[in-house]
Design a protein around this motif. Structure first.
Motif, short mmCIF file in Angstrom:
data_model
loop_
_atom_site.label_atom_id
_atom_site.label_comp_id
_atom_site.label_asym_id
_atom_site.label_seq_id
_atom_site.Cartn_x
_atom_site.Cartn_y
_atom_site.Cartn_z
N ASP A 57 0.85 -1.18 0.00
CA ASP A 57 0.00 0.00 0.00
C ASP A 57 0.90 1.25 0.00
O ASP A 57 2.13 1.15 0.10
CB ASP A 57 -0.99 -0.02 1.17
N ALA A 58 0.29 2.41 -0.11
CA ALA A 58 1.05 3.66 -0.23
C ALA A 58 1.98 3.89 0.97
O ALA A 58 3.12 4.33 0.81
CB ALA A 58 0.10 4.83 -0.40
N GLY A 59 1.50 3.59 2.17
CA GLY A 59 2.33 3.77 3.36
C GLY A 59 3.52 2.85 3.39
O GLY A 59 4.62 3.24 3.80
N GLU A 60 3.32 1.62 2.94
CA GLU A 60 4.42 0.65 2.90
C GLU A 60 5.44 1.03 1.83
O GLU A 60 6.65 0.92 2.05
CB GLU A 60 3.86 -0.75 2.66
N LYS A 61 4.95 1.51 0.68
CA LYS A 61 5.88 1.98 -0.36
C LYS A 61 6.67 3.18 0.15
O LYS A 61 7.86 3.31 -0.14
CB LYS A 61 5.12 2.34 -1.63
N ALA A 62 6.03 4.03 0.94
CA ALA A 62 6.72 5.20 1.51
C ALA A 62 7.85 4.75 2.44
O ALA A 62 8.91 5.38 2.47
CB ALA A 62 5.73 6.09 2.25
N LYS A 63 7.64 3.66 3.19
CA LYS A 63 8.70 3.14 4.07
C LYS A 63 9.90 2.67 3.24
O LYS A 63 11.04 2.88 3.62
CB LYS A 63 8.18 1.98 4.91
N VAL A 64 9.63 2.02 2.10
CA VAL A 64 10.72 1.57 1.23
C VAL A 64 11.42 2.78 0.63
O VAL A 64 12.65 2.86 0.62
CB VAL A 64 10.19 0.64 0.11
#
Length: 163
Positions: A57-64
């Motif tokens: 999801d967008a939040g997980e992609k932001a962590k990467v």
């Protein structure tokens, strides 16, 4: 009757009554079931291990993406093609996992092949080399620069903990 004998009989009678009326004490015992062999578990900064980059999801992609300085909105970092789970499963097969933090930095080319891996962290050197070999053998979704596949580094921060 003599006073000492009467006093002794009274004390014995009182003690007997007190013991007879005392509630029974029960003990609850729990038997341990299972293995006492130390296992290992790993996590990668709150990212789901079973998803590919496109499934995050967008939040997980932001962590990467947080591992990269000023990455333009249209760019994407490289990511293990089948997600992180195969990496963690393979690392877990190490004969002796080293507990602690390990950061792996992989140079991933535009075809998704790992060209080099650097290791950082306070873990056993042999374990770090093993984890680097695992990451080097992992196929990647290549990074994308301006919409085209490009060479880019991939950063994997692992916390290896005992179970």
């Amino acid at each position: 009757m003599n006073r000492q004998l009467v006093a002794g009989l009274v004390l014995a009678l009182v003690a007997g009554l007190a013991q007879a009326q005392a509630p029974k004490q029960f003990e609850f015992r729990v038997a341990e079931v299972g293995s006492h062999i130390l296992g290992t578990s790993g996590r990668a900064e709150g990212l789901p291990l079973n998803r590919r980059y496109a499934e995050l999801d967008a939040g997980e992609k932001a962590k990467v993406r947080a591992n990269y300085e000023a990455m333009p909105a249209g760019d994407e970092p490289p990511y293990p093609a089948d997600g992180l789970l195969p990496v963690f499963k393979a690392v877990q097969t190490a004969k002796q996992a080293s507990l602690g933090q390990l950061t792996l930095v992989a140079d991933v080319d535009s075809a998704g092949k790992v060209r080099h891996v650097d290791t950082f962290g306070k873990v056993d050197a042999e374990f770090a080399r093993f984890a680097a070999r695992v990451l080097a053998a992992t196929p990647f979704k290549p990074g994308r620069c301006a919409g085209k596949p490009c060479n880019m580094q991939y950063v994997l921060k692992m916390q290896i903990a005992g179970l």
